[in-house]
Motif scaffolding. Structure first.
Motif, PDB file in Angstrom:
ATOM      1  N   ALA A   1       0.832  -1.211   0.000  1.00 37.21           N
ATOM      2  CA  ALA A   1       0.000   0.000   0.000  1.00 37.21           C
ATOM      3  C   ALA A   1       0.862   1.255   0.000  1.00 37.21           C
ATOM      4  N   ASP A   2       0.240   2.361  -0.417  1.00 41.32           N
ATOM      5  CA  ASP A   2       0.913   3.641  -0.295  1.00 41.32           C
ATOM      6  C   ASP A   2       1.000   4.001   1.192  1.00 41.32           C
ATOM      7  N   GLU A   3       1.786   5.015   1.500  1.00 43.20           N
ATOM      8  CA  GLU A   3       2.077   5.351   2.894  1.00 43.20           C
ATOM      9  C   GLU A   3       0.818   5.626   3.717  1.00 43.20           C
ATOM     10  N   ARG A   4      -0.074   6.453   3.216  1.00 43.53           N
ATOM     11  CA  ARG A   4      -1.258   6.794   3.990  1.00 43.53           C
ATOM     12  C   ARG A   4      -2.130   5.572   4.250  1.00 43.53           C
ATOM     13  N   THR A   5      -2.356   4.782   3.211  1.00 44.37           N
ATOM     14  CA  THR A   5      -3.173   3.584   3.366  1.00 44.37           C
ATOM     15  C   THR A   5      -2.534   2.633   4.380  1.00 44.37           C
ATOM     16  N   MET A   6      -1.214   2.535   4.339  1.00 47.03           N
ATOM     17  CA  MET A   6      -0.523   1.656   5.278  1.00 47.03           C
ATOM     18  C   MET A   6      -0.653   2.172   6.712  1.00 47.03           C
ATOM     19  N   LEU A   7      -0.451   3.465   6.921  1.00 46.05           N
ATOM     20  CA  LEU A   7      -0.577   4.028   8.276  1.00 46.05           C
ATOM     21  C   LEU A   7      -1.998   3.856   8.807  1.00 46.05           C
ATOM     22  N   GLU A   8      -2.982   4.170   7.982  1.00 43.84           N
ATOM     23  CA  GLU A   8      -4.370   3.996   8.407  1.00 43.84           C
ATOM     24  C   GLU A   8      -4.685   2.528   8.649  1.00 43.84           C
ATOM     25  N   GLY A   9      -4.126   1.657   7.822  1.00 45.50           N
ATOM     26  CA  GLY A   9      -4.349   0.223   7.989  1.00 45.50           C
ATOM     27  C   GLY A   9      -3.780  -0.306   9.291  1.00 45.50           C
ATOM     28  N   TRP A  10      -2.562   0.120   9.633  1.00 45.74           N
ATOM     29  CA  TRP A  10      -1.968  -0.330  10.899  1.00 45.74           C
ATOM     30  C   TRP A  10      -2.709   0.239  12.101  1.00 45.74           C
ATOM     31  N   LEU A  11      -3.159   1.473  12.007  1.00 47.77           N
ATOM     32  CA  LEU A  11      -3.927   2.034  13.116  1.00 47.77           C
ATOM     33  C   LEU A  11      -5.227   1.259  13.294  1.00 47.77           C
ATOM     34  N   ASP A  12      -5.931   0.986  12.210  1.00 50.18           N
ATOM     35  CA  ASP A  12      -7.171   0.211  12.311  1.00 50.18           C
ATOM     36  C   ASP A  12      -6.901  -1.208  12.810  1.00 50.18           C
ATOM     37  N   TYR A  13      -5.800  -1.788  12.404  1.00 48.98           N
ATOM     38  CA  TYR A  13      -5.420  -3.126  12.876  1.00 48.98           C
ATOM     39  C   TYR A  13      -5.274  -3.124  14.394  1.00 48.98           C
ATOM     40  N   HIS A  14      -4.601  -2.122  14.921  1.00 47.78           N
ATOM     41  CA  HIS A  14      -4.398  -2.068  16.368  1.00 47.78           C
ATOM     42  C   HIS A  14      -5.678  -1.707  17.119  1.00 47.78           C
ATOM     43  N   ARG A  15      -6.518  -0.887  16.516  1.00 45.57           N
ATOM     44  CA  ARG A  15      -7.826  -0.620  17.135  1.00 45.57           C
ATOM     45  C   ARG A  15      -8.615  -1.924  17.240  1.00 45.57           C
ATOM     46  N   ALA A  16      -8.635  -2.691  16.178  1.00 41.43           N
ATOM     47  CA  ALA A  16      -9.368  -3.969  16.162  1.00 41.43           C
ATOM     48  C   ALA A  16      -8.747  -4.967  17.128  1.00 41.43           C
ATOM     49  N   THR A  17      -7.434  -4.923  17.287  1.00 42.02           N
ATOM     50  CA  THR A  17      -6.772  -5.833  18.230  1.00 42.02           C
ATOM     51  C   THR A  17      -7.274  -5.586  19.646  1.00 42.02           C
ATOM     52  N   LEU A  18      -7.393  -4.333  20.038  1.00 41.16           N
ATOM     53  CA  LEU A  18      -7.898  -4.047  21.386  1.00 41.16           C
ATOM     54  C   LEU A  18      -9.327  -4.540  21.533  1.00 41.16           C
ATOM     55  N   ALA A  19     -10.153  -4.346  20.525  1.00 41.52           N
ATOM     56  CA  ALA A  19     -11.528  -4.854  20.588  1.00 41.52           C
ATOM     57  C   ALA A  19     -11.534  -6.374  20.730  1.00 41.52           C
ATOM     58  N   LEU A  20     -10.653  -7.056  20.023  1.00 46.99           N
ATOM     59  CA  LEU A  20     -10.578  -8.518  20.125  1.00 46.99           C
ATOM     60  C   LEU A  20     -10.134  -8.961  21.518  1.00 46.99           C
ATOM     61  N   LYS A  21      -9.242  -8.212  22.143  1.00 46.95           N
ATOM     62  CA  LYS A  21      -8.793  -8.557  23.494  1.00 46.95           C
ATOM     63  C   LYS A  21      -9.936  -8.460  24.504  1.00 46.95           C
ATOM     64  N   CYS A  22     -10.934  -7.631  24.186  1.00 50.15           N
ATOM     65  CA  CYS A  22     -12.073  -7.434  25.086  1.00 50.15           C
ATOM     66  C   CYS A  22     -13.243  -8.363  24.765  1.00 50.15           C
ATOM     67  N   ALA A  23     -13.239  -8.944  23.584  1.00 54.74           N
ATOM     68  CA  ALA A  23     -14.380  -9.738  23.106  1.00 54.74           C
ATOM     69  C   ALA A  23     -14.599 -10.983  23.962  1.00 54.74           C
ATOM     70  N   GLY A  24     -15.860 -11.269  24.220  1.00 62.06           N
ATOM     71  CA  GLY A  24     -16.233 -12.488  24.918  1.00 62.06           C
ATOM     72  C   GLY A  24     -16.155 -12.421  26.433  1.00 62.06           C
ATOM     73  N   LEU A  25     -15.810 -11.274  26.966  1.00 60.39           N
ATOM     74  CA  LEU A  25     -15.738 -11.128  28.419  1.00 60.39           C
ATOM     75  C   LEU A  25     -16.989 -10.438  28.935  1.00 60.39           C
TER      76      LEU A  25
END
Length: 170
Positions: free
Chosen positions: A13-37
């Motif tokens: 990806a281009d730089e912006r898409t990559m930065l936004e993608g990694w930020l969204d990846y980490h946002r989703a990771t935190l949601a996954l850590k909370c899921a099911g509790l």
């Protein structure tokens, strides 16, 4: 709670898409850590003397999203939601009135607003607002900092989750 799908950013990806993608990846990771509790597990601070809980981390990231995208990038004046001068770590000091549903929905609203605000800037554009140090920041710097912020706290969330119910993973 609807857990967002977590996708790794494109390798080309281009730089912006990559930065936004990694930020969204980490946002989703935190949601996954909370899921099911359940509510009590999300409030649990399992590593004394720390008051760190998954609910507290989400509330903290609400404040981080607001601070960097609303206050610094857009120059909005926004009061904190969970902390104060009298209680600078208030997002981690939970009361009986604090709920997962409220924190999660507020977090998702702040993420949506952050995306909306950032869409109006190029990576090189400087923020309208100033940091606490009195400096302007490029959107590139803010994205990089936000990725670091989430990555660090996702490490905390991983340890908290493992301590609560033994679940581990990325």
């Amino acid at each position: 709670m609807t857990t967002p799908e977590r996708r790794e950013p494109s390798l080309t990806a281009d730089e912006r898409t990559m930065l936004e993608g990694w930020l969204d990846y980490h946002r989703a990771t935190l949601a996954l850590k909370c899921a099911g509790l359940d509510e009590q597990q999300l409030r649990e601070a399992p590593v004394p003397p720390s008051e760190l809980s998954l609910l507290g981390l989400v509330r903290h990231l609400v404040e981080v999203e607001r601070g960097w995208f609303r206050e610094v990038l857009a120059g909005e004046e926004t009061p904190p939601l969970y902390f104060s001068e009298e209680d600078p770590d208030g997002e981690f000091h939970l009361t009986d009135a604090d709920t997962w549903d409220e924190a999660y929905s507020t977090w998702q609203r702040e993420i949506a607003h952050a995306r909306e605000v950032a869409a109006g800037y190029s990576l090189d554009d400087l923020s309208k607002g100033l940091s606490r140090r009195g400096e302007h920041f490029s959107l590139r710097w803010i994205y990089t900092h936000m990725i670091e912020e989430y990555a660090r706290h996702n490490g905390h969330a991983d340890l908290i989750r493992e301590r609560i119910d033994g679940v581990t993973g990325e």
